[in-house]
Structures are given as structure tokens and as C-alpha cells.
Design an enzyme around this catalytic site. Structure first.
Site, PDB file in Angstrom:
ATOM      1  CD  GLU A  35      -2.547   1.672   0.239  1.00 50.96           C
ATOM      2  OE1 GLU A  35      -2.395   2.807  -0.240  1.00 50.96           O
ATOM      3  OE2 GLU A  35      -3.364   0.834  -0.207  1.00 50.96           O
ATOM      4  CE1 TYR A  41      -0.642   0.280   5.032  1.00 52.08           C
ATOM      5  CE2 TYR A  41      -0.338   1.552   7.046  1.00 52.08           C
ATOM      6  CZ  TYR A  41       0.189   0.930   5.928  1.00 52.08           C
ATOM      7  OH  TYR A  41       1.552   0.960   5.710  1.00 52.08           O
ATOM      8  CB  CYS A  45     -15.280   1.875   2.647  1.00 49.79           C
ATOM      9  SG  CYS A  45     -16.731   1.884   3.717  1.00 49.79           S
ATOM     10  CE  LYS A  54     -22.939   7.044   3.622  1.00 52.44           C
ATOM     11  NZ  LYS A  54     -21.750   7.447   2.862  1.00 52.44           N
ATOM     12  CB  ILE A 177     -20.752  11.859  -4.505  1.00 56.15           C
ATOM     13  CG1 ILE A 177     -20.380  10.374  -4.553  1.00 56.15           C
ATOM     14  CG2 ILE A 177     -19.743  12.620  -3.648  1.00 56.15           C
ATOM     15  CD1 ILE A 177     -19.026  10.090  -5.164  1.00 56.15           C
ATOM     16  CG  HIS A 435     -47.118  -1.315  15.573  1.00 56.94           C
ATOM     17  ND1 HIS A 435     -47.375  -0.423  14.555  1.00 56.94           N
ATOM     18  CD2 HIS A 435     -47.619  -0.741  16.714  1.00 56.94           C
ATOM     19  CE1 HIS A 435     -48.020   0.622  15.042  1.00 56.94           C
ATOM     20  NE2 HIS A 435     -48.178   0.455  16.355  1.00 56.94           N
TER      21      HIS A 435
END
Length: 447
Positions: A35, A41, A45, A54, A177, A435
Site C-alpha cells: 500500500e 490502510y 470506505c 456517514k 455524492i 410495530h
């Protein structure tokens, strides 16, 4: 330059690559995972995509009623900045602690189709590998106009780590986006304007869904300007002028969100005979093998797979089946899958829209209801949106579902299983749900 040999070389620490590395280790195989960026790392996401965005949305929603929006912004960024390094460190440790896995921080480029050069700050290593897996992801498209390198012009990665809340945010691009960032920064008190070069807002959506989204944006005072082309940015001491075909806009920050491209720069793919398509994505067969190279695979965004973390994970499953299973799984098995845009409320979908079904010549029933009809929506105080299902008239097969309502991102996953197993629409009509929940609204939708 030293030379080493490995059974498996994985280029890129994304979802597919890191999961495959752990699996190969479990099977007693040696793995080198390279990498180039220590801040990546775990992949897009965790570091610059789903999780930080988020987290910011959630933190903003928690304090949506507070008047001091600068404080809300700073608290959200602080919470995000506290979470992401922990996740990154945990992802690194999970692989670095495995006996058979070696993680190397370096840039990789191909010497030939079985040899890769790893270049770090102080070292160069030639790695020969029996199998090579490319999992380098994608990056934001740059805007090729004057002033696009200005200090107030940002892409999605930078927008997730601003140090100051912009009073005026201009978003160039009218896609999904853009919508997520528009809702996010509106929660932080920014004045948000979306500049969309399309004549049709959200052209992939049915018009009733797009119009409901536009209504909600307008109700939140998020301005959307259609048929708008940006041709330059002019930087001044305290603001930047966005020059467009419909006049000038003033901004404290500009987000450019005009698509993504394969992240293959510097890999020297041509030296390995690896071909890309006209958009730069690596060409593979349906088993993710690079065309003409049975020992090389591409996975995730760089392979042209749909740009979702869970699809990258599914790419890993396709490769795993070739290495340790019967090798029958392929991209062809991935017929439908759910998606969610985390607006307010979330927009979740699977399968065909009404427009697509009619274009395909299907005879359909269109089932639709407003989100406000569901008691739980009233409890949550989130009554915006609609629910919509497309059902084949003759077979009662569910062809597609759009849930544009509170908790849609959780509910939509039911339909992946329902549609994969050909459960008829009538089953949902009579299903027993707890419910009060948003899911029980499906009884009424399918009635």
C-alpha cells in the site's frame, strides 16, 4: 535492489485485497500486501468514503437543532477524526499480526507480468509473484477548467476533513455524492448550491422520485441549478468566484463531484500487458482474471466493478471460489444488489425503476405510497419521501423497489433476499412485521 519471491502479491489495501490476504494466510499461503499510502490502510470506505461521511452525517443530525453551527461542525469533525485512525490502525494490525502476511509501504509498478517493483522512500525491492491481485480503487475526476487548482476547490476526500465550516458551499455536479455532501453541509449551517450540467435532475430516477428529492432539497433551502456548465474559478482574498454559463457564484468552498476514474497511475500496466478500457478500468473476464493473464486478477473499483464496498467484498468472494472452491461464482451471479444514497431521508433502491421496466416492455403494476402514511415515520418526525414497488402483472414477481424514506437503508436489504428467491409481491402484503416500524409500511405498499 533486493529481490524476493512470494506466492501472492496484493497491490492495494482495499476491502477485497485485505480480506483476500487474511484468507490466503488462513490457508497457509504467504502474502505480500503493498500500500503506497499509510493513510489508506483499510481502503477508501474506512478512510475517505463511507465511514467518515456517514459519521459526519450522523453527528450533524444528532445536533441538528443547535443554533451554533460552527460548534456542530467542529464537534462532528472531531468525532470523525477520533474514529477513523482507530479503524485504520485496527485494519493494519489484523493483517500485520498474521504470520504469513507482510505489509509493505511502497509504490508499486510492473516490470513484467510476473514481476513488480516496490519503491519506498529509502528502498527498492523487486518482487516476483506466482499470483498478483490489483485492488487499487478509484479516485475523483478532476475538473479541467481555469483555476481548478485553487485553494478553495476541493474533492470528496478533502471535504471530509475541512478545518473551517464554509458559509457558502458550491457543489459542481448533480449526482449522488453531491447530494450526500449537500445534506451534510446543510446540517452544518452552510448555504449550499448544487450546479448540475444536466437538463434532467437525477436522470436515472423515475420522475416522481426525482421530483420528491427536489422538493425536499428546496424545503431545506438547498438550491439546485440545472443545465449549468462551469468554465472557471477566480480566486480572491476572501472568496472564490465560480464562473458558469448562467453567471457567477460566490463561494467559500467548492466541492467538485463529477465522477471517478480507475486509480492505475504509475502502475505501468502496459509493461505487464494489462489492458484497460476507454475509461481506464482494467479489463477482466467475468471471473475477474485480467484478460490474457490467468495469474493476475483485478478486484473492486479498479476492475470496473460497481463502486461500493460490499461489491468489492463480493469480488473477493469470486476470486476466493477460484482459489479454494469450485470456481463457479462469477460476476454473472451478481444480477441485482441494493444501493443507498444517504440523503435525508435515505434513497435506497434495488432492481428496475418504473421507467426501466416499461422500456424493457414489461407489463407492470406500480405500487406507491407516501412515507407520511407510516406511523413510525410520524414517531420519528421524518415524514418526507415515498415508497415504490414495480411488480410484474402476470407473475406477481417483484421487479424493483425504491424506498425513499426513513430507515430505507436497512429495509432495502429485505428485497435482495426476496427477489433472489422469487418471493411474490403478495407475500410482502401479508408478512408479519413488528410495530411500530418503518418495515410494516410494506404491508400497505404491497396491498
Amino acid at each position: 535492489m533486493k529481490t524476493i519471491h512470494t506466492q501472492n502479491l496484493i497491490i492495494g489495501f482495499g476491502k477485497a485485497g485485505k480480506t483476500l490476504a487474511a484468507d490466503l494466510s488462513k490457508h497457509g499461503q504467504e502474502v505480500i500486501l503493498v500500500e503506497q499510502n499509510t493513510e489508506m490502510y483499510g481502503g477508501t470506505c474506512i478512510n475517505i468514503g463511507c465511514i467518515p461521511s456517514k459519521k459526519l452525517l450522523v453527528e450533524g443530525a444528532k445536533r441538528s437543532l443547535e443554533n451554533d453551527k460552527t460548534s456542530v461542525f467542529q464537534a462532528a469533525m472531531s468525532a470523525k477524526n477520533g474514529l477513523i485512525p482507530k479503524l485504520r490502525t485496527a485494519n493494519f494490525a489484523k493483517l500485520d499480526n498474521l504470520d504469513n502476511v507482510q505489509v509493505i509501504h511502497a509504490k508499486a509498478h510492473f516490470k513484467d507480468d510476473k514481476t513488480v517493483i516496490l519503491q519506498s522512500d529509502n528502498d527498492k525491492t523487486e518482487v516476483s509473484a506466482e499470483r498478483i491481485f490489483i485492488n487499487t480503487g478509484a479516485d475523483s475526476n478532476r475538473l479541467d477548467v481555469a483555476g481548478a487548482d485553487g485553494k478553495r476547490v476541493f474533492y470528496s476526500t478533502e471535504m471530509l476533513s475541512l478545518t473551517e465550516r464554509p458559509k457558502r458551499l458550491i457543489i459542481v455536479g448533480g449526482g449522488y455524492i453531491s447530494l450526500e455532501f449537500a445534506f451534510m453541509y446543510k446540517q452544518f449551517g452552510s448555504e449550499v448550491t448544487i450546479l448540475d450540467n444536466s437538463e434532467t435532475f437525477l436522470p436515472r430516477e423515475d420522475r416522481d422520485v426525482a421530483e420528491e428529492m427536489l422538493r425536499i432539497l428546496n424545503s431545506k433551502k438547498i438550491n439546485v441549478v440545472q443545465n449549468m456548465n462551469v468554465h472557471g474559478f477566480v480566486e480572491h482574498a476572501h472568496e472564490t468566484v465560480v464562473q458558469t454559463t448562467q453567471g457567477d457564484f460566490l463561494a467559500d468552498a467548492i466541492l467538485v463531484a463529477v465522477g471517478r476514474h480507475a486509480n492505475t497511475q504509475g502502475l505501468a500496466l502496459e509493461q505487464a500487458g494489462i489492458q484497460t478500457d476507454n475509461r481506464g478500468f482494467i479489463q477482466t473476464d467475468n471471473y475477474l482474471r485480467v484478460k490474457g493473464k490467468d495469474h493476475i486478477w483485478a478486484m473492486g473499483d479498479v476492475a470496473g466493478s460497481p463502486m461500493f464496498t460490499y461489491i468489492s467484498l463480493d469480488d473477493y468472494r469470486i476470486v476466493r471460489e477460484q482459489l479454494f472452491g469450485q470456481g463457479m461464482r462469477s460476476r454473472d451471479d451478481r444480477t441485482i444488489f441494493p444501493t443507498t444514497t444517504f440523503t435525508e431521508p435515505p434513497l435506497s433502491q434495488i432492481g428496475m425503476t418504473e421507467t426501466a421496466a416499461l422500456k424493457a416492455g414489461r407489463q407492470v403494476k406500480v405500487l406507491k405510497m407516501k412515507a407520511e402514511a407510516i406511523p413510525k415515520a410520524k414517531v420519528l418526525g421524518q415524514t418526507d419521501g415515498l415508497l415504490k414497488a414495480i411488480v410484474d402483472k402476470d407473475s406477481d414477481e417483484i421487479l424493483g423497489v425504491t424506498l425513499f424514506c426513513a430507515e430505507a437503508h436497512e429495509m432495502i436489504n429485505l428485497f435482495k433476499m426476496a427477489m433472489d428467491n422469487h418471493i411474490p409481491a403478495s407475500y410482502l402484503k401479508n408478512q408479519i412485521f413488528t410495530h411500530p416500524t418503518m418495515s410494516e409500511g410494506l404491508n400497505d405498499l404491497f396491498a
